[in-house]
Design a protein around this motif. Structure first.
Motif, mmCIF file in Angstrom:
data_model
loop_
_atom_site.group_PDB
_atom_site.id
_atom_site.type_symbol
_atom_site.label_atom_id
_atom_site.label_comp_id
_atom_site.label_asym_id
_atom_site.label_seq_id
_atom_site.Cartn_x
_atom_site.Cartn_y
_atom_site.Cartn_z
ATOM 1 N N PRO A 51 0.812 -1.223 0.000
ATOM 2 C CA PRO A 51 0.000 0.000 0.000
ATOM 3 C C PRO A 51 0.847 1.276 0.000
ATOM 4 C CG PRO A 51 -0.578 -1.413 1.864
ATOM 5 C CD PRO A 51 0.585 -2.025 1.173
ATOM 6 N N VAL A 52 2.064 1.178 0.541
ATOM 7 C CA VAL A 52 2.973 2.327 0.585
ATOM 8 C C VAL A 52 4.356 1.849 0.179
ATOM 9 C CG1 VAL A 52 4.070 4.057 2.070
ATOM 10 C CG2 VAL A 52 1.676 3.470 2.433
ATOM 11 N N PRO A 104 1.137 7.718 6.362
ATOM 12 C CA PRO A 104 0.657 6.685 5.425
ATOM 13 C C PRO A 104 1.071 5.279 5.821
ATOM 14 C CG PRO A 104 2.481 7.892 4.461
ATOM 15 C CD PRO A 104 2.098 8.617 5.731
ATOM 16 N N ASN A 105 2.242 5.111 6.427
ATOM 17 C CA ASN A 105 2.667 3.772 6.820
ATOM 18 C C ASN A 105 1.762 3.211 7.907
ATOM 19 O OD1 ASN A 105 5.240 3.029 5.317
ATOM 20 N ND2 ASN A 105 5.677 5.108 6.001
ATOM 21 N N ARG A 107 -1.376 3.917 8.477
ATOM 22 C CA ARG A 107 -2.653 3.528 7.842
ATOM 23 C C ARG A 107 -2.502 2.230 7.054
ATOM 24 N NH1 ARG A 107 -2.723 8.858 6.515
ATOM 25 N NH2 ARG A 107 -2.380 8.417 4.327
ATOM 26 N N ALA A 108 -1.402 2.104 6.329
ATOM 27 C CA ALA A 108 -1.166 0.901 5.521
ATOM 28 C C ALA A 108 -0.998 -0.329 6.409
ATOM 29 C CB ALA A 108 0.075 1.093 4.647
ATOM 30 N N TRP A 109 -0.272 -0.187 7.489
ATOM 31 C CA TRP A 109 -0.044 -1.334 8.375
ATOM 32 C C TRP A 109 -1.354 -1.779 9.021
ATOM 33 C CZ3 TRP A 109 4.944 0.596 11.320
ATOM 34 C CH2 TRP A 109 5.972 0.765 10.375
ATOM 35 N N TRP A 111 -4.305 -1.441 7.666
ATOM 36 C CA TRP A 111 -5.057 -2.085 6.587
ATOM 37 C C TRP A 111 -4.555 -3.515 6.387
ATOM 38 C CZ3 TRP A 111 -3.408 -4.061 1.884
ATOM 39 C CH2 TRP A 111 -4.440 -4.480 1.022
#
Length: 150
Positions: A51-52, A104-105, A107-109, A111
């Motif tokens: 995602p990132v 962003p990391n 949020r990605a983690w 998810w």
């Protein structure tokens, strides 16, 4: 998946985040910042989803991810258990107090952790020290394709 509890400390300023990064990097013996890194979901359909993609930035999340998977430097691929992702989230959550970054990391983690629902789903951290390093496996190859496409 269980969510991590609220962080005990907060890093509301860029200076706080820089200090936390410095402490975390100093705690990793022989730490070398990667050229690029990312955490991916590898699912039962043989997809590796990043995602990132972090290239030359996001040094605090890199140190957090390295801490939970035991990475110190070089190009490497590390499978992670959901508990390790929860720990990474817990370690990075204090940074959410700083409105100067979008996180962003984190949020990605979160998810990725939510998406690990099937026994064939898991996470993989990829660190690339130098783009000229040999490709390690399919996850590394997929990650480098994303870097090249930036």
């Amino acid at each position: 998946m269980a969510k991590s509890s609220a962080p005990a400390e907060r890093w509301p300023t860029k200076e706080d985040i820089d200090a936390a990064r410095t402490r975390m990097e100093a705690a990793i013996p022989g730490w070398e910042r990667p050229y690029a890194y990312g955490l991916a979901l590898f699912n039962s359909e043989d997809e590796t989803i990043f995602p990132v993609v972090n290239v030359g930035a996001g040094h605090l999340p890199a140190a957090v991810l390295a801490t939970v998977c035991g990475h110190t430097g070089g190009t490497a691929v590390h499978p992670l258990e959901p508990e390790q992702i929860e720990e990474a989230i817990r370690l990075l959550e204090p940074a959410e107090a700083c409105p100067d970054y979008e996180h962003p990391n984190l949020r990605a983690w979160r998810w990725i952790l939510d998406e690990i629902v099937d026994p064939d789903d898991w996470a993989v951290a990829v660190f690339v020290a130098d783009p000229a390093d040999p490709v390690i496996d399919i996850h590394d190859a997929r990650f480098r394709a994303l870097i090249a496409g930036r």
